[in-house]
Design an enzyme around this catalytic site. Structure first.
Site, PDB file in Angstrom:
ATOM      1  N   HIS A 103       7.639  -1.578   8.716  1.00  0.00           N
ATOM      2  CA  HIS A 103       8.409  -1.804   9.943  1.00  0.00           C
ATOM      3  C   HIS A 103       9.813  -2.246   9.549  1.00  0.00           C
ATOM      4  O   HIS A 103      10.335  -3.250  10.033  1.00  0.00           O
ATOM      5  CB  HIS A 103       7.716  -2.825  10.837  1.00  0.00           C
ATOM      6  CG  HIS A 103       6.483  -2.288  11.495  1.00  0.00           C
ATOM      7  ND1 HIS A 103       6.518  -1.522  12.635  1.00  0.00           N
ATOM      8  CD2 HIS A 103       5.172  -2.381  11.154  1.00  0.00           C
ATOM      9  CE1 HIS A 103       5.291  -1.176  12.972  1.00  0.00           C
ATOM     10  NE2 HIS A 103       4.454  -1.677  12.086  1.00  0.00           N
ATOM     11  N   HIS A 134       1.745   1.643   5.837  1.00  0.00           N
ATOM     12  CA  HIS A 134       1.552   2.965   6.458  1.00  0.00           C
ATOM     13  C   HIS A 134       2.754   3.895   6.291  1.00  0.00           C
ATOM     14  O   HIS A 134       3.373   4.347   7.246  1.00  0.00           O
ATOM     15  CB  HIS A 134       1.110   2.879   7.914  1.00  0.00           C
ATOM     16  CG  HIS A 134       1.856   1.938   8.816  1.00  0.00           C
ATOM     17  ND1 HIS A 134       3.221   1.864   8.886  1.00  0.00           N
ATOM     18  CD2 HIS A 134       1.386   1.034   9.712  1.00  0.00           C
ATOM     19  CE1 HIS A 134       3.575   0.968   9.779  1.00  0.00           C
ATOM     20  NE2 HIS A 134       2.479   0.439  10.300  1.00  0.00           N
ATOM     21  N   ASN A 175       5.349   5.937   8.224  1.00  0.00           N
ATOM     22  CA  ASN A 175       5.506   5.487   9.600  1.00  0.00           C
ATOM     23  C   ASN A 175       6.258   4.162   9.659  1.00  0.00           C
ATOM     24  O   ASN A 175       6.050   3.277   8.824  1.00  0.00           O
ATOM     25  CB  ASN A 175       4.135   5.352  10.273  1.00  0.00           C
ATOM     26  CG  ASN A 175       3.350   6.649  10.244  1.00  0.00           C
ATOM     27  OD1 ASN A 175       2.317   6.742   9.608  1.00  0.00           O
ATOM     28  ND2 ASN A 175       3.860   7.664  10.905  1.00  0.00           N
ATOM     29  N   ASP A 208      -5.546   1.482  10.555  1.00  0.00           N
ATOM     30  CA  ASP A 208      -4.600   0.919  11.523  1.00  0.00           C
ATOM     31  C   ASP A 208      -5.233   0.901  12.905  1.00  0.00           C
ATOM     32  O   ASP A 208      -4.538   1.006  13.933  1.00  0.00           O
ATOM     33  CB  ASP A 208      -3.276   1.698  11.542  1.00  0.00           C
ATOM     34  CG  ASP A 208      -2.142   0.916  12.204  1.00  0.00           C
ATOM     35  OD1 ASP A 208      -2.247  -0.322  12.294  1.00  0.00           O
ATOM     36  OD2 ASP A 208      -1.165   1.545  12.644  1.00  0.00           O
ATOM     37  N   ALA A 217       0.389   4.522  19.126  1.00  0.00           N
ATOM     38  CA  ALA A 217       0.167   3.079  19.275  1.00  0.00           C
ATOM     39  C   ALA A 217      -1.060   2.672  18.470  1.00  0.00           C
ATOM     40  O   ALA A 217      -2.110   2.345  19.003  1.00  0.00           O
ATOM     41  CB  ALA A 217      -0.019   2.712  20.751  1.00  0.00           C
TER      42      ALA A 217
END
Length: 386
Positions: free
Chosen positions: A197, A218, A221, A276, A311
């Site tokens: 992130h 991940h 992403n 996830d 999501a």
């Protein structure tokens, strides 16, 4: 005490990474022998025609069946564990989400006391993965941006104190104020730091890796797209030989050709397949509200917001293995290692992810469709598809 017994007749994933015919002898909660076919001890359980692999280790999962690890209730933990076991998982790391500090610390304290085998599901809760709040607002995804905050030294110390040694992984954005100092402080406390992130450039990611970060959350992403002039954190992680790459192999988060490319770049000993999975994993198709308040639509394992954004996932690791084999063209033995040996090794869990004498008797038996026939945790059958 129970007498030794044997899983007989299957093709077994051995520590050398090869699938070969063998008998696996279990005594109590431990594998005591891997013998030639027909040479096992005690009662024989016939698994002819199946693949026998180490139990899968999911080091990035948020919940399932309407329950979140953030709640950490006894009932919720059992339901999550049963869902994971049905997908071949025998050990996991409970993953949190970005939340108000009081709520996050409360969840961390509860999870710290819940370590160990979870009820009759047998899944071994290995510790905590903190995914946020120390992330980039520009790459928050569905994480609650109003709770994103910088990793001040005081905030990091409060998390460490609440976890009481249970903190295994922290995902953070190293480019935010205090990011590199947090990488160093967490690494000093034996916490594995993951870049995720994050809007980090290639050089910023390299600085974080030099400071001690050894995972990419991940990939690719919630990271900057790969670019030929600014490669970003994804390429920085792929180029380091001792960095673990988390991968959501559902064919949606990462297209199969990209899964294949990442596997060729990193190899099975560096890729840890993750689910996830969120608290809506395993729920019927339709509209649901996640525990963090996000409204999502679930369809055939796909979890999306009203705007169509991903999501989390409804993935389980047996399906991740199948995706890597069938859609990404990865050999079965390699895909199985990505779900078992590699994540276990990345966490320093020497008794997990291996079918060998002295290892935990955590085993998954798969059919030709790579679906779970039986999951064994600590020597006990905790899921039987029959």
């Amino acid at each position: 005490m129970r007498a030794p017994w044997t899983l007989a007749g299957g093709r077994v994933l051995l520590p050398d990474g090869e699938l070969r015919a063998a008998d696996v002898v279990v005594d109590g909660a431990t594998i005591v022998d891997v013998a030639a076919p027909g040479a096992g001890a005690g009662r024989a359980v016939d698994v002819a025609g199946t693949v026998v692999a180490p139990g899968f280790v999911d080091c990035h999962v948020h919940g399932a069946l309407g329950h979140s690890f953030m709640e950490a209730t006894a009932e919720g933990l059992r339901e999550i564990a049963r869902h994971l076991a049905a997908g071949g998982v025998t050990a996991c790391v409970a993953t949190t989400v970005t939340a108000a500090e009081a709520d996050l610390l409360r969840a961390v304290r509860r999870l710290a006391t819940a370590r160990g085998r979870i009820g009759d599901a047998g899944v071994d809760l290995l510790g905590i993965h903190l995914e946020g709040p120390f992330i980039s607002p520009a790459r928050a995804g569905v994480q609650r941006i109003e709770h994103v905050r910088a990793p001040s030294r005081a905030a990091v110390e409060r998390v460490l104190e609440a976890a009481r040694g249970a903190l295994r992984v922290v995902t953070l954005a190293p480019e935010v104020p205090g990011g590199l100092e947090a990488v160093r402080r967490l690494t000093e406390n034996a916490v594995r730091v993951a870049i995720g992130h994050s809007d980090a450039t290639f050089s910023q990611a390299r600085a974080a890796l030099a400071a001690g970060a050894r995972r990419i959350t991940h990939l690719p992403n919630a990271l900057p797209p790969l670019h030929h002039r600014e490669p970003g954190a994804a390429v920085a992680g792929l180029l380091e030989e001792d960095v673990t790459i988390e991968l959501i192999a559902d064919g949606r988060h990462v297209a199969p050709p990209m899964l294949s490319l990442i596997e060729r770049a990193a190899g099975p000993d560096r890729i840890a397949l993750i689910s996830d999975g969120s608290d809506v994993s395993g729920l019927p198709d339709g509209r649901h509200r996640r525990s963090d308040g996000t409204d999502v639509e679930v369809h055939d394992g796909d979890v999306r917001t009203a705007g169509g954004g991903l999501a989390g996932s409804g993935l389980r690791l047996d399906r991740a293995v199948a995706t890597m084999v069938r859609d990404a063209g990865v050999p079965l033995a390699a895909a199985l290692r990505m779900a078992s040996a590699t994540p276990a090794a990345s966490l320093g869990e020497a008794r997990k992810g291996r079918i060998a004498p002295g290892a935990d008797a955590d085993i998954v038996v798969l059919d030709d469709d790579l679906r779970v026939v039986r999951t064994i945790a600590a020597g006990e059958v905790v899921h039987d598809a029959a």
